[in-house]
Design an enzyme around this catalytic site. Structure first.
Site, short mmCIF file in Angstrom:
data_model
loop_
_atom_site.label_atom_id
_atom_site.label_comp_id
_atom_site.label_asym_id
_atom_site.label_seq_id
_atom_site.Cartn_x
_atom_site.Cartn_y
_atom_site.Cartn_z
CG ASN A 10 3.55 -0.72 2.72
OD1 ASN A 10 2.86 -1.09 1.78
ND2 ASN A 10 3.67 0.55 3.06
CG HIS A 13 4.73 -1.83 -3.91
ND1 HIS A 13 4.34 -0.90 -4.86
CD2 HIS A 13 5.39 -1.14 -2.96
CE1 HIS A 13 4.78 0.30 -4.51
NE2 HIS A 13 5.41 0.18 -3.36
NE ARG A 21 -3.76 -10.34 -17.33
CZ ARG A 21 -3.20 -11.45 -17.79
NH1 ARG A 21 -2.11 -11.92 -17.21
NH2 ARG A 21 -3.72 -12.09 -18.82
CG HIS A 46 0.39 5.43 1.13
ND1 HIS A 46 1.53 6.03 0.64
CD2 HIS A 46 -0.53 6.43 1.21
CE1 HIS A 46 1.31 7.32 0.45
NE2 HIS A 46 0.06 7.59 0.77
NE ARG A 48 1.57 6.43 -3.20
CZ ARG A 48 2.38 7.49 -3.21
NH1 ARG A 48 1.93 8.65 -3.67
NH2 ARG A 48 3.62 7.41 -2.78
NE ARG A 52 0.66 6.34 -7.17
CZ ARG A 52 1.67 7.20 -7.26
NH1 ARG A 52 2.92 6.78 -7.15
NH2 ARG A 52 1.44 8.48 -7.48
CG HIS A 53 -0.33 1.31 -3.98
ND1 HIS A 53 -0.85 1.84 -2.82
CD2 HIS A 53 0.82 2.00 -4.22
CE1 HIS A 53 -0.05 2.80 -2.37
NE2 HIS A 53 0.97 2.92 -3.20
CD GLU A 73 2.93 4.11 4.94
OE1 GLU A 73 3.99 3.87 5.56
OE2 GLU A 73 2.85 4.08 3.70
CB THR A 103 7.88 5.10 -3.71
OG1 THR A 103 7.60 4.62 -2.39
CG2 THR A 103 9.32 5.59 -3.78
CB THR A 104 6.61 8.10 0.41
OG1 THR A 104 5.26 7.64 0.37
CG2 THR A 104 6.68 9.31 1.32
CD GLU A 154 7.44 4.46 9.24
OE1 GLU A 154 7.88 3.84 8.26
OE2 GLU A 154 6.24 4.38 9.63
CG HIS A 193 11.48 4.85 1.90
ND1 HIS A 193 10.21 4.91 1.37
CD2 HIS A 193 12.32 5.10 0.88
CE1 HIS A 193 10.28 5.20 0.08
NE2 HIS A 193 11.56 5.31 -0.25
N GLY A 194 13.17 1.63 2.09
CA GLY A 194 14.39 1.15 1.46
C GLY A 194 15.15 0.11 2.24
N GLY A 215 8.10 -2.90 3.08
CA GLY A 215 7.14 -3.44 2.13
C GLY A 215 7.71 -3.82 0.78
CG HIS A 216 9.44 -1.91 -3.43
ND1 HIS A 216 10.71 -2.25 -3.87
CD2 HIS A 216 8.68 -1.77 -4.54
CE1 HIS A 216 10.72 -2.30 -5.19
NE2 HIS A 216 9.50 -2.01 -5.62
#
Length: 242
Positions: A10, A13, A21, A46, A48, A52-53, A73, A103-104, A154, A193-194, A215-216
């Site tokens: 992912n 980020h 910036r 994703h 959104r 935002r990203h 996503e 985040t989700t 998922e 996730h995580g 991802g993150h």
């Protein structure tokens, strides 16, 4: 290359850092190429509602410039449905989305939104897009996915990732049991996730799970080691678990 357990990277980020910036650096599409070079099997992004990203232009470029399957996503909205149908990515993972969340947070309530999800799954599937539902690992949610005809689920692994000891062991069992239930009913189980270097192996070892989306953590680790090295190490841990 066909793998028993695929890694979807992912790149959201990378876009988060860029958007902090403005401008074009760092480029999430460049990150996708780096992930591919390091052994990723797919790219997840994703889009959104508030952008935002990842942005619409990022999706345009990812569809054209990368040689890996794109997992889009998306929230269960008409806007996102139209975007998915226009681009026709390899997969569309329907996720819950609240504007105020960082985040989700948790899985989609597929059981409580069957009437809205049914037509959306049918339209996406009818255009050749592989639909996934991002759900909590519970029998109720798997049963809803079965009834809705989703080919993929998922499992949200956040509860597993953020617990320790007996609580983590219990969450891992829930994921394993639900993965077995999904697979028994013809649904391909994924998870994400995580997940980190320290906690990925037990999830990767669940035999029914076919894909992890991470991802993150990989983007954060890339600050210290570089993205290719970060992805390569995750790939090695996943392979070793099998």
């Amino acid at each position: 290359m066909s793998r028993e357990l695929r890694l979807g990277v992912n790149i959201d980020h990378v876009a988060t850092i860029r958007n902090a910036r403005g401008g074009e650096h760092p480029d999430p599409v460049r990150a996708a190429h780096a992930a591919q070079a390091a052994g990723a099997d797919g790219i997840t992004a994703h889009l959104r509602e508030d952008r935002r990203h990842i942005t619409d232009r990022d999706i345009d470029r990812l569809m054209v410039e990368i040689g890996l399957p794109l997992n889009l996503e998306m929230a269960a909205t008409e806007e996102m449905l139209e975007i998915a149908l226009r681009h026709r990515p390899h997969a569309a993972c329907i996720v819950p989305e609240r504007r105020e969340e960082r985040t989700t947070e948790g899985g989609l309530d597929a059981d409580g939104h069957r009437e809205a999800l049914g037509p959306m799954i049918a339209r996406l599937s009818g255009d050749g897009i592989r639909v996934s539902l991002f759900i909590e690992p519970t029998e109720r949610q798997v049963a809803a996915a079965i009834e809705l005809g989703a080919p993929v689920v998922e499992f949200h692994t956040g509860r597993y990732a953020h617990r320790d000891g007996a609580a983590r062991t219990e969450e891992l069992k829930r994921i394993a049991d639900c993965a077995a239930l999904a697979a028994k009913n013809g649904i391909e189980p994924h998870a994400g996730h995580g997940l980190t270097f320290d906690n990925v192996v037990p999830v990767a070892a669940i035999p029914q799970i076919r894909e992890l989306n991470i991802g993150h953590f990989l983007v954060g680790e890339a600050l210290f080691t570089g993205l290719e090295q970060s992805v390569r190490k995750m790939r090695e841990l996943m392979d070793a678990a099998r």
